[in-house]
Design an enzyme around this catalytic site. Structure first.
Site, PDB file in Angstrom:
ATOM      1  N   ASP A 159       0.956  -1.125  -0.218  1.00 25.68           N
ATOM      2  CA  ASP A 159      -0.152   0.032   0.016  1.00 25.68           C
ATOM      3  C   ASP A 159       0.966   1.394  -0.131  1.00 25.68           C
ATOM      4  O   ASP A 159       1.971   1.389   0.330  1.00 25.68           O
ATOM      5  CB  ASP A 159      -1.077   0.038   1.230  1.00 25.68           C
ATOM      6  CG  ASP A 159      -2.307   0.784   0.978  1.00 25.68           C
ATOM      7  OD1 ASP A 159      -2.269   1.465   0.087  1.00 25.68           O
ATOM      8  OD2 ASP A 159      -3.437   0.216   1.902  1.00 25.68           O
ATOM      9  N   TRP A 192       1.295   2.034  -6.263  1.00 31.29           N
ATOM     10  CA  TRP A 192       2.178   3.216  -6.896  1.00 31.29           C
ATOM     11  C   TRP A 192       1.104   4.285  -7.532  1.00 31.29           C
ATOM     12  O   TRP A 192       0.807   5.414  -7.348  1.00 31.29           O
ATOM     13  CB  TRP A 192       3.201   2.676  -7.518  1.00 31.29           C
ATOM     14  CG  TRP A 192       4.021   3.551  -8.418  1.00 31.29           C
ATOM     15  CD1 TRP A 192       4.285   4.901  -8.301  1.00 31.29           C
ATOM     16  CD2 TRP A 192       5.378   3.282  -8.865  1.00 31.29           C
ATOM     17  NE1 TRP A 192       5.195   5.338  -9.124  1.00 31.29           N
ATOM     18  CE2 TRP A 192       5.992   4.226  -9.445  1.00 31.29           C
ATOM     19  CE3 TRP A 192       6.026   1.964  -8.838  1.00 31.29           C
ATOM     20  CZ2 TRP A 192       7.257   4.232  -9.945  1.00 31.29           C
ATOM     21  CZ3 TRP A 192       7.075   1.845  -9.515  1.00 31.29           C
ATOM     22  CH2 TRP A 192       7.701   3.127 -10.171  1.00 31.29           C
ATOM     23  N   PRO A 193       0.544   3.870  -8.565  1.00 29.03           N
ATOM     24  CA  PRO A 193      -0.015   4.990  -9.590  1.00 29.03           C
ATOM     25  C   PRO A 193      -1.419   5.710  -8.915  1.00 29.03           C
ATOM     26  O   PRO A 193      -1.587   6.816  -8.906  1.00 29.03           O
ATOM     27  CB  PRO A 193      -0.580   4.224 -10.949  1.00 29.03           C
ATOM     28  CG  PRO A 193      -0.429   2.642 -10.435  1.00 29.03           C
ATOM     29  CD  PRO A 193       0.527   2.578  -9.462  1.00 29.03           C
ATOM     30  N   LEU A 194      -1.825   4.723  -7.940  1.00 24.71           N
ATOM     31  CA  LEU A 194      -3.245   5.295  -7.270  1.00 24.71           C
ATOM     32  C   LEU A 194      -2.752   6.364  -6.385  1.00 24.71           C
ATOM     33  O   LEU A 194      -3.381   7.628  -6.190  1.00 24.71           O
ATOM     34  CB  LEU A 194      -3.661   4.329  -6.319  1.00 24.71           C
ATOM     35  CG  LEU A 194      -4.817   4.648  -5.334  1.00 24.71           C
ATOM     36  CD1 LEU A 194      -6.109   5.658  -5.661  1.00 24.71           C
ATOM     37  CD2 LEU A 194      -5.155   3.659  -4.408  1.00 24.71           C
ATOM     38  N   ASP A 219     -10.469   2.833  -3.727  1.00 21.14           N
ATOM     39  CA  ASP A 219     -10.917   1.443  -3.248  1.00 21.14           C
ATOM     40  C   ASP A 219     -12.181   1.141  -3.598  1.00 21.14           C
ATOM     41  O   ASP A 219     -12.924   1.797  -3.804  1.00 21.14           O
ATOM     42  CB  ASP A 219     -10.923   1.331  -1.648  1.00 21.14           C
ATOM     43  CG  ASP A 219      -9.553   1.278  -1.099  1.00 21.14           C
ATOM     44  OD1 ASP A 219      -8.515   1.325  -2.002  1.00 21.14           O
ATOM     45  OD2 ASP A 219      -9.465   1.017   0.102  1.00 21.14           O
TER      46      ASP A 219
END
Ligand SMILES: *[C@@H]1O[C@H](CO)[C@@H](O)[C@H](O)[C@H]1NC(C)=O
Ligand SMILES: *[C@@H]1O[C@H](CO)[C@@H](O)[C@H](O)[C@H]1NC(C)=O
Ligand SMILES: *[C@@H]1O[C@H](CO)[C@@H](O)[C@H](O)[C@H]1NC(C)=O
Length: 428
Positions: A159, A192-194, A219
């Site tokens: 995360d 990572w991209p989130l 999410d």
């Protein structure tokens, strides 16, 4: 219903994917179960002995997965999310499981899951703390990677909470190297991209080199609005994210919430169909010990799973949005196509839509339906639609917020064969 814009979209995404992380894993989208959406951070084992985050939950889920057909159709990873560790590292600085909820420890749990022919996933965070406030891995990447390898863990969900965004890429890449250094193949699931999107456009070449799958959007919740917003996000970023997917690395639109409380059956079918079209990991978050038979049948539908797991590994995408219908297409191996027609209208009854096969043959060199193809409907129910020519109309009826899922298989070698009785047309 396929317009000029749709034809352009199909051309854009034929570029080959960049180099994938070379750990031999995720050659097809990951399949399994992940606790978060359904069980969240429930650590109250006195009040919720069956539903708290404890070794018992994963052992029971593994039992059901091995016994009730889940493993057989491909669901393989049993994955722990946040809230498993103790709040303190041990004297050697290693993460340790909460001793009350995981009395046997993770190594024993991994052995148990392996004894069922399944794999174990675990969770950690690139930053100072996990999202729920447990110890993060920043400064401990090599220690934590080695701990997970020593335990026999098979997947890490990493995360991105409590991390300076300018260090995100470095942190994720460093953990990727640390996992590699252990010598154990551990499937590496990144967020990572989130966490980068709010600040800048992520570098998907670098992400694909480091990770086996990566979350882009928020999410998933147990609601139709959540599933819809993930689909909308994906469609509106498809030119950026679709080319990065392929064997070894996948865009992850988050868990399947099929079998819970929030989606109608038509909506569950839409999630399953479109997750297969998107070549998404199929990580269910539900209670497999108590799931309605229709949801189980949908999640175990071999035709949909075959689309998801197609060996060519190209991600599908939205090619048209007209009149509250969306057309999503995924190129499959052997010149086949998967086609999803999604009815976005949330009022009224079933709507009927017709389209011509010729509208699907925009990929250069794609010989679909030329001269003929075979069309099979998989959802809402299995049906052979039969042989089509480029200009014949394919008609489907779709419930509100439901999806018709079809496969289109070319029938190319057309010739005539004489038989004693009659002139019979044979198509191979
Ligand atoms: C580590 O990386 C090398 C080079 O990319 C690769 O050949 C090897 O298989 C990797 N090992 C593991 C355990 O991932
Ligand atoms: C990543 O590794 C490099 C090289 O060891 C190190 O200089 C850097 O500080 C690390 N970054 C993070 C966020 O761990
Ligand atoms: C993206 O990452 C790749 C691989 O690490 C690198 O070669 C490339 O220069 C990066 N692109 C940008 C725009 O930073």
């Amino acid at each position: 219903m396929c317009t000029v814009a749709c034809l352009l979209a199909l051309f854009v995404f034929t570029s080959p994917a960049a180099h994938a992380l070379d750990n031999g894993l995720a050659l097809k989208p990951t399949m399994g179960w992940l606790h978060w959406e359904r069980f969240m951070c429930n650590i109250d084992c006195d009040k919720y002995p069956n539903n708290c985050i404890s070794e018992r939950l994963y052992m029971q889920m593994a039992d059901v997965m091995a016994k009730e057909g889940w493993k057989e159709v491909g669901y393989e990873y049993v994955c722990i999310d946040d809230c498993w560790p103790s709040h303190q590292r041990d004297a050697q600085g290693r993460l340790q499981a909460d001793p009350k909820r995981f009395p046997g420890g993770i190594k024993k749990l991994a052995d148990y899951v392996h004894s069922k022919g399944l794999k174990l996933g675990i969770y950690a965070d690139v930053g100072e703390k996990t999202c729920a406030g447990y110890p993060g891995s920043l400064g401990f990447y090599e220690t934590d990677a080695q701990t997970f390898a020593d335990w026999g863990v098979d997947l890490l969900k990493f995360d991105g909470c409590y991390m300076d965004y300018t260090l995100l890429g470095e942190g994720y890449a460093n953990m990727s190297k640390a996992l590699n250094k252990t010598g154990r193949s551990i499937l590496y699931s990144c967020e990572w991209p989130l966490y980068e999107w709010p600040f800048r456009k992520p570098n998907y070449t670098a992400i694909r080199e480091a990770c086996n799958q990566w979350r882009n959007s928020a999410d998933v919740y147990d609601s139709w609005s959540s599933v819809k917003s993930i689909l909308d996000w994906t469609a509106s970023h498809e030119d950026v994210i679709v080319p990065s997917a392929g064997p070894g690395g996948w865009n992850d639109p988050d868990m399947l919430v099929i079998g819970n409380f929030g989606l109608s059956h038509a909506q569950q079918e839409s999630q399953m169909a479109l997750w297969a079209i998107m070549a998404a990991p199929l990580l269910m978050s539900n209670d497999l010990r108590d799931i309605c038979p229709r949801s189980k049948e949908l999640l175990q539908n071999r035709y949909i799973i075959a689309i998801s797991q197609d060996p060519m590994g190209k991600q599908g995408y939205r090619t048209a949005a007209v009149d509250n219908f969306e057309l999503w297409v995924r190129p499959l191996s052997k010149d086949r196509l998967a086609v999803a027609v999604f009815n976005k209208l949330e009022i009224g009854g079933p709507r009927v839509v017709s389209f011509r096969a010729v509208s699907l043959i925009a990929v250069p060199g794609w010989k679909i339906c030329d001269p003929q193809c075979n069309v099979t409907q998989i959802l809402p129910r299995y049906k052979e639609i039969g042989v089509q020519t480029p200009h014949s109309e394919i008609t489907v009826s779709i419930n509100p917020s439901g999806t018709a899922l079809l496969t289109v298989t070319p029938r190319q070698k057309l010739y005539w064969e004489d038989t004693p009785k009659r002139h019979k047309r044979i198509i191979v």
